[in-house]
Design an enzyme around this catalytic site. Structure first.
Site, mmCIF file in Angstrom:
data_model
loop_
_atom_site.group_PDB
_atom_site.id
_atom_site.type_symbol
_atom_site.label_atom_id
_atom_site.label_comp_id
_atom_site.label_asym_id
_atom_site.label_seq_id
_atom_site.Cartn_x
_atom_site.Cartn_y
_atom_site.Cartn_z
ATOM 1 C CG ASP A 30 59.978 29.681 6.476
ATOM 2 O OD1 ASP A 30 59.573 30.839 6.710
ATOM 3 O OD2 ASP A 30 61.160 29.421 6.166
ATOM 4 C CB ILE A 31 62.323 27.614 2.060
ATOM 5 C CG1 ILE A 31 63.010 26.689 1.090
ATOM 6 C CG2 ILE A 31 63.230 28.756 2.490
ATOM 7 C CD1 ILE A 31 63.291 27.325 -0.266
ATOM 8 C CG ASN A 87 59.577 38.969 11.539
ATOM 9 O OD1 ASN A 87 59.318 39.041 12.728
ATOM 10 N ND2 ASN A 87 60.133 37.901 10.992
ATOM 11 N N GLY A 93 62.959 42.892 11.379
ATOM 12 C CA GLY A 93 63.585 41.685 10.848
ATOM 13 C C GLY A 93 62.917 41.126 9.608
ATOM 14 C CD GLN A 94 58.504 43.017 5.655
ATOM 15 O OE1 GLN A 94 58.391 44.108 6.216
ATOM 16 N NE2 GLN A 94 57.736 42.654 4.641
ATOM 17 C CG HIS A 100 55.787 36.907 5.359
ATOM 18 N ND1 HIS A 100 56.413 37.931 4.690
ATOM 19 C CD2 HIS A 100 56.663 36.468 6.295
ATOM 20 C CE1 HIS A 100 57.621 38.108 5.201
ATOM 21 N NE2 HIS A 100 57.799 37.241 6.182
ATOM 22 C CG HIS A 102 56.849 34.030 10.269
ATOM 23 N ND1 HIS A 102 57.893 33.335 9.697
ATOM 24 C CD2 HIS A 102 57.059 35.330 9.941
ATOM 25 C CE1 HIS A 102 58.695 34.172 9.062
ATOM 26 N NE2 HIS A 102 58.213 35.391 9.195
HETATM 27 P P1 5GP Z 1 60.735 37.375 7.231
HETATM 28 O O1 5GP Z 1 62.094 37.374 7.842
HETATM 29 O O2 5GP Z 1 60.662 38.274 6.029
HETATM 30 O O3 5GP Z 1 59.640 37.627 8.228
HETATM 31 O O4 5GP Z 1 60.490 35.889 6.777
HETATM 32 C C1 5GP Z 1 60.703 35.440 5.485
HETATM 33 C C2 5GP Z 1 60.563 33.938 5.531
HETATM 34 O O5 5GP Z 1 60.423 33.456 4.224
HETATM 35 C C3 5GP Z 1 61.787 33.236 6.140
HETATM 36 O O6 5GP Z 1 61.379 32.463 7.267
HETATM 37 C C4 5GP Z 1 62.323 32.387 4.987
HETATM 38 O O7 5GP Z 1 62.813 31.133 5.414
HETATM 39 C C5 5GP Z 1 61.112 32.252 4.093
HETATM 40 N N1 5GP Z 1 61.416 32.108 2.685
HETATM 41 C C6 5GP Z 1 62.254 32.891 1.944
HETATM 42 N N2 5GP Z 1 62.273 32.496 0.671
HETATM 43 C C7 5GP Z 1 61.408 31.443 0.583
HETATM 44 C C8 5GP Z 1 61.005 30.608 -0.492
HETATM 45 O O8 5GP Z 1 61.415 30.749 -1.649
HETATM 46 N N3 5GP Z 1 60.106 29.629 -0.208
HETATM 47 C C9 5GP Z 1 59.613 29.433 1.049
HETATM 48 N N4 5GP Z 1 58.741 28.433 1.218
HETATM 49 N N5 5GP Z 1 59.975 30.215 2.088
HETATM 50 C C10 5GP Z 1 60.860 31.195 1.865
#
Ligand code: 5GP
Ligand code: ZN
Length: 114
Positions: A30-31, A87, A93-94, A100, A102
């Site tokens: 994760d970034i 999420n 909170g998606q 995906h 986590h």
């Molecule tokens: P969500 O909130 O949708 O469950 O999680 C999305 C996740 O994707 C977040 O934890 C966010 O830090 C990660 N993320 C968003 N954009 C990128 C990206 O370009 N590269 C990587 N490696 N992670 C990302």
């Protein structure tokens, strides 16, 4: 045009730090990590969220969970414990609209996502 960021990562158009990949799935860091280990497991095929997967996708769902397990073992967090979280949708909170998982670990997690 598909401007999904995770589809672009899967296609190699946006760089990522990959920790696992096969023909159906990939896992990358994760970034913005929320724990010492924070890896995202995604299917290569685009699904908007968990709800978009149906009975015909059971084998893929099982595979994604298996990849999460393999990642946890390879990252060295399986013994101490870890969390797999999905999420889904607005109130879930998606943020990224490509399903995906986590995989979080390496510290004591608590509450929501810890
Ligand atoms: P969500 O909130 O949708 O469950 O999680 C999305 C996740 O994707 C977040 O934890 C966010 O830090 C990660 N993320 C968003 N954009 C990128 C990206 O370009 N590269 C990587 N490696 N992670 C990302
Ligand atoms: Zn996508």
């Amino acid at each position: 045009m598909n401007d999904c960021i995770f589809c672009k990562i899967a296609a190699g158009e946006i760089p990522c730090t990959s920790v696992f990949e096969d023909e159906r799935a990939l896992a990358f860091r994760d970034i913005n990590p929320q724990a010492p280990v924070h890896v995202l497991v995604i299917p290569r095929k685009h699904y908007k969220n968990l709800t978009a997967l149906d009975a015909s996708d059971h084998d893929l769902m099982r595979h994604l969970l298996h990849v999460a397990n393999v990642v946890a073992i390879e990252e060295g967090i399986a013994m101490d414990g870890y969390r797999v979280a999905v999420n889904c949708g607005l109130q879930g909170g998606q943020v990224v609209q490509h399903v995906h998982f986590h995989v979080l670990g390496g510290r004591q997690l608590s509450g929501e996502l810890g």
